[in-house]
Design a protein around this motif. Sequence first.
Motif, PDB file in Angstrom:
ATOM      1  N   ARG A 139       0.850  -1.193   0.000  1.00 53.27           N
ATOM      2  CA  ARG A 139       0.000   0.000   0.000  1.00 53.27           C
ATOM      3  C   ARG A 139       0.884   1.240   0.000  1.00 53.27           C
ATOM      4  O   ARG A 139       1.940   1.252   0.636  1.00 53.27           O
ATOM      5  N   THR A 158       0.585   5.482   0.610  1.00 50.58           N
ATOM      6  CA  THR A 158      -0.245   6.597   1.062  1.00 50.58           C
ATOM      7  C   THR A 158       0.499   7.888   0.733  1.00 50.58           C
ATOM      8  O   THR A 158       1.653   8.054   1.136  1.00 50.58           O
ATOM      9  N   VAL A 165      -4.771   6.981   0.327  1.00 50.12           N
ATOM     10  CA  VAL A 165      -4.241   5.722  -0.199  1.00 50.12           C
ATOM     11  C   VAL A 165      -4.275   5.816  -1.728  1.00 50.12           C
ATOM     12  O   VAL A 165      -5.344   5.987  -2.317  1.00 50.12           O
TER      13      VAL A 165
END
Length: 375
Positions: free
Chosen positions: A343, A345, A350
């Motif tokens: 992931r 950010t 996100v």
Amino acid sequence: MTTLRLPGLVDAHVHLREPGYEHKEDFYTGTVAALAGGVTTVLDMPNTQPPTATPALLREKARLAAAKAVCDVGLFVGATNDRADAYLPAAQHACGLKIYVSDTFGSLRIDSLDLLHRLFRTWAGKADAVGYRMDGREQGLGPIAVHAEELMLPVCLNLSHLYDVPLHVVHVSRRSEIELIRTAKERGYRVTCEVTPHHLFLTTEDAARLGPLGDMRPRLATPDDQAALWENLDVIDLFATDHAPHTLAEKAALETPPPGVPGLETMLPLLITAMVEGRLTEDDIVARCAHNPRRVYGLPAQPDTWVDVVVEDQPVPWSNERMKTRVGWSPFAGMPLHGRVERVTLRGEVVYEDGRVLAAPGSGRVLFGAANPAA
Ligand code: NCD
Ligand code: ZN
């Protein structure tokens, strides 16, 4: 399996190919590949078509990036034989000046001392007017970044020393070069350098197996050269990919395939693998992929920006299937790797998760006011 949270990475050496070579990459596909690799800032090289050699061309490129990018983008200006230092009026809107004095893809190689001397002199003169501001700079100039192999390296070191211009040496690949940079640093020269993952993880012993997919400039070096890079880790300021995509068709079909390999998506998995093997620490990675590039180029901070990367217990062979770069291949295909970007950010949003890009085109920022130079 563990998960690490790292700051958003900076890749200070990419070729996103726009304008002119959009069949290889563009600002959307290239910055999507960046996010997939945990990279939230890229610095884009000037060997596009046309090259980024004038204020108007820098502005035009910046507008393309502003419309499409999903991560932040800084743009280099480039010196050419016929346009010399035409970029100077816009120099403070670039992340730095790129000079090619060794042979590679594109037409930017500077071929006379007369011109090379002038480029250092005029960059220094401009800095006299606006200053160098390397630490979170809002104004001022960045360094001169040089592709200078072998005997061209001491030439550039010397010019930078004579004019007191900070020099950044891109993709250092040989023992002789990293050792010379060590000496220059010890003598107080204003020099920094970067090394690519492919020179850290591949050598001439991989070149035959890879064929054109292992051909880039500088070429893959010997195992002794590779060992010298690892021995001199403390001299290496940055890891940067030299992401230089060419299509498989171009690599296969042409008599002289263009040099260059994609690298944005494999850098962090490779570095995490070296960490698992005990060859790097997390701090080594964060310094060279985040803090140092920000310092060398004076990049603005990205608040609330981080990467969650999974460290797999069992390595997983790298697969081209998952790749976001338009060219869809990697010289590391099949290599067992421990790191996987889960992931990303960026400024609290996100923007990438499990292979999906959530950021809208144009949500990335173009640095140093290149898109709106008058503002
Ligand atoms: C780069 C490219 O294709 O633009 N190729 C390469 O082999 N590295 C140019 C460069 O960075 O020298
Ligand atoms: Zn390059």
